[in-house]
Design a protein around this motif. Structure first.
Motif, PDB file in Angstrom:
ATOM      1  N   ALA A  90      60.025  79.797 -33.480  1.00 42.22           N
ATOM      2  CA  ALA A  90      60.010  79.850 -31.955  1.00 42.22           C
ATOM      3  C   ALA A  90      61.630  80.259 -31.900  1.00 42.22           C
ATOM      4  N   GLN A  91      62.281  79.399 -32.507  1.00 46.11           N
ATOM      5  CA  GLN A  91      63.541  79.691 -31.909  1.00 46.11           C
ATOM      6  C   GLN A  91      64.088  80.612 -31.901  1.00 46.11           C
ATOM      7  N   PHE A  92      64.058  82.005 -33.190  1.00 46.59           N
ATOM      8  CA  PHE A  92      63.885  83.016 -33.297  1.00 46.59           C
ATOM      9  C   PHE A  92      63.436  84.418 -31.545  1.00 46.59           C
ATOM     10  N   LEU A  93      62.355  83.883 -32.109  1.00 44.22           N
ATOM     11  CA  LEU A  93      61.436  84.682 -30.467  1.00 44.22           C
ATOM     12  C   LEU A  93      62.147  84.303 -29.561  1.00 44.22           C
ATOM     13  N   THR A  94      62.417  83.081 -29.368  1.00 43.12           N
ATOM     14  CA  THR A  94      62.951  82.788 -27.676  1.00 43.12           C
ATOM     15  C   THR A  94      64.549  83.772 -27.571  1.00 43.12           C
ATOM     16  N   THR A  95      65.616  83.522 -28.254  1.00 50.17           N
ATOM     17  CA  THR A  95      66.174  84.196 -28.462  1.00 50.17           C
ATOM     18  C   THR A  95      66.677  85.775 -28.259  1.00 50.17           C
ATOM     19  N   PHE A  96      65.321  86.440 -28.787  1.00 47.48           N
ATOM     20  CA  PHE A  96      65.159  87.688 -28.832  1.00 47.48           C
ATOM     21  C   PHE A  96      64.242  87.793 -27.256  1.00 47.48           C
ATOM     22  N   LEU A  97      63.980  87.613 -26.635  1.00 45.90           N
ATOM     23  CA  LEU A  97      63.386  87.417 -25.181  1.00 45.90           C
ATOM     24  C   LEU A  97      64.078  86.632 -24.459  1.00 45.90           C
ATOM     25  N   ILE A  98      64.868  85.844 -24.206  1.00 43.25           N
ATOM     26  CA  ILE A  98      65.676  86.082 -23.837  1.00 43.25           C
ATOM     27  C   ILE A  98      67.082  87.085 -23.515  1.00 43.25           C
ATOM     28  N   ALA A  99      67.206  88.149 -24.909  1.00 43.28           N
ATOM     29  CA  ALA A  99      68.637  89.124 -24.726  1.00 43.28           C
ATOM     30  C   ALA A  99      67.338  89.894 -24.352  1.00 43.28           C
ATOM     31  N   TRP A 100      66.167  90.183 -24.066  1.00 38.49           N
ATOM     32  CA  TRP A 100      65.294  91.155 -23.766  1.00 38.49           C
ATOM     33  C   TRP A 100      65.067  91.104 -22.045  1.00 38.49           C
ATOM     34  N   TRP A 101      65.020  90.158 -21.882  1.00 41.58           N
ATOM     35  CA  TRP A 101      64.602  89.544 -20.251  1.00 41.58           C
ATOM     36  C   TRP A 101      65.779  89.595 -19.854  1.00 41.58           C
ATOM     37  N   TYR A 102      67.202  89.266 -20.782  1.00 34.65           N
ATOM     38  CA  TYR A 102      68.435  89.629 -19.527  1.00 34.65           C
ATOM     39  C   TYR A 102      68.930  91.258 -19.791  1.00 34.65           C
ATOM     40  N   SER A 103      68.714  91.490 -20.593  1.00 37.98           N
ATOM     41  CA  SER A 103      68.851  93.351 -20.668  1.00 37.98           C
ATOM     42  C   SER A 103      67.602  93.464 -19.013  1.00 37.98           C
ATOM     43  N   ARG A 104      66.514  93.613 -19.114  1.00 32.67           N
ATOM     44  CA  ARG A 104      65.836  93.973 -18.031  1.00 32.67           C
ATOM     45  C   ARG A 104      67.011  93.365 -16.366  1.00 32.67           C
ATOM     46  N   HIS A 105      66.358  92.489 -16.303  1.00 30.47           N
ATOM     47  CA  HIS A 105      68.071  91.590 -15.142  1.00 30.47           C
ATOM     48  C   HIS A 105      68.575  93.115 -14.900  1.00 30.47           C
ATOM     49  N   ALA A 106      69.556  92.769 -15.924  1.00 30.43           N
ATOM     50  CA  ALA A 106      70.575  93.672 -16.184  1.00 30.43           C
ATOM     51  C   ALA A 106      70.983  94.787 -15.419  1.00 30.43           C
ATOM     52  N   ALA A 107      69.671  95.332 -16.311  1.00 31.79           N
ATOM     53  CA  ALA A 107      69.307  97.418 -15.531  1.00 31.79           C
ATOM     54  C   ALA A 107      69.465  97.043 -13.980  1.00 31.79           C
ATOM     55  N   ALA A 108      68.250  96.229 -13.488  1.00 35.70           N
ATOM     56  CA  ALA A 108      67.726  96.227 -12.519  1.00 35.70           C
ATOM     57  C   ALA A 108      69.060  95.461 -11.851  1.00 35.70           C
ATOM     58  N   ARG A 109      69.153  94.632 -11.405  1.00 30.97           N
ATOM     59  CA  ARG A 109      70.193  93.689 -10.638  1.00 30.97           C
ATOM     60  C   ARG A 109      71.997  93.961 -10.926  1.00 30.97           C
ATOM     61  N   ILE A 110      72.322  93.816 -12.076  1.00 28.88           N
ATOM     62  CA  ILE A 110      73.716  94.067 -12.363  1.00 28.88           C
ATOM     63  C   ILE A 110      74.443  95.729 -12.110  1.00 28.88           C
ATOM     64  N   ASP A 111      73.930  96.078 -13.467  1.00 21.23           N
ATOM     65  CA  ASP A 111      73.879  97.362 -13.568  1.00 21.23           C
ATOM     66  C   ASP A 111      74.347  98.094 -12.170  1.00 21.23           C
ATOM     67  N   PRO A 112      73.497  98.256 -11.480  1.00 22.07           N
ATOM     68  CA  PRO A 112      73.534  99.056 -10.431  1.00 22.07           C
ATOM     69  C   PRO A 112      74.544  99.006  -8.927  1.00 22.07           C
ATOM     70  N   LYS A 113      75.160  97.051  -8.946  1.00 16.52           N
ATOM     71  CA  LYS A 113      76.106  97.483  -8.320  1.00 16.52           C
ATOM     72  C   LYS A 113      77.562  97.313  -8.422  1.00 16.52           C
ATOM     73  N   ALA A 114      77.561  96.894 -10.446  1.00 15.26           N
ATOM     74  CA  ALA A 114      78.887  97.041 -10.763  1.00 15.26           C
ATOM     75  C   ALA A 114      79.364  98.482 -10.692  1.00 15.26           C
ATOM     76  N   GLU A 115      78.103  99.688 -10.698  1.00 20.46           N
ATOM     77  CA  GLU A 115      77.967 101.371 -10.865  1.00 20.46           C
ATOM     78  C   GLU A 115      78.666 101.911  -9.642  1.00 20.46           C
ATOM     79  N   ALA A 116      78.190 101.047  -8.648  1.00 18.02           N
ATOM     80  CA  ALA A 116      78.428 101.050  -7.352  1.00 18.02           C
ATOM     81  C   ALA A 116      80.155 101.031  -7.077  1.00 18.02           C
ATOM     82  N   ILE A 117      80.747  99.538  -7.483  1.00 21.77           N
ATOM     83  CA  ILE A 117      81.815  99.709  -7.397  1.00 21.77           C
ATOM     84  C   ILE A 117      82.691 100.291  -7.562  1.00 21.77           C
TER      85      ILE A 117
END
Length: 118
Positions: A83-110
């Motif tokens: 489950a440690q491995f599973l949560t590591t991959f889930l967190i990485a996947w979740w962060y990539s979705r968060h970054a693509a939706a909320r962080i990357d557009p703001k950073a690209e605009a700046i």
């Protein structure tokens, strides 16, 4: 290795100045970008470290619990370790979705505004 590209120019055309970087760093938009990153990354980091420490502490001090066989030769320790491995991959996947939706557009605009103003 020869190329047909001309040598780089001596002038730094197209690069923002130090003052431009400082102005962006102090802007509300950049502050929102940092808050968006921190509000996601810091709590998840703390939660994952806590989850990892619980696993390590259980492995050291709860032999009876970790040794409970669930089926065949699979015990609680093995399931929690996987489950440690599973949560590591889930967190990485979740962060990539968060970054693509909320962080990357703001950073690209700046970035686009800074490159256009340079």
């Amino acid at each position: 290795m020869a190329t047909d590209a001309p040598p780089p120019s001596k002038t730094e055309a197209g690069h923002p100045t130090t003052e431009a970087f400082l102005a962006v760093q102090e802007s509300a938009e950049f502050g929102e970008l940092r808050r968006s990153h921190r509000s996601f990354a810091f709590p998840l980091t703390v939660a994952f470290i806590a989850w990892y420490l619980v696993y390590v502490l259980l492995s050291n001090y709860a032999d009876g619990f970790m040794g409970i066989k669930l089926f065949g030769n699979v015990n609680v320790a093995l399931v929690l370790g996987l489950a440690q491995f599973l949560t590591t991959f889930l967190i990485a996947w979740w962060y990539s979705r968060h970054a693509a939706a909320r962080i990357d557009p703001k950073a690209e605009a700046i970035k686009s505004r800074m490159e256009a103003g340079a």
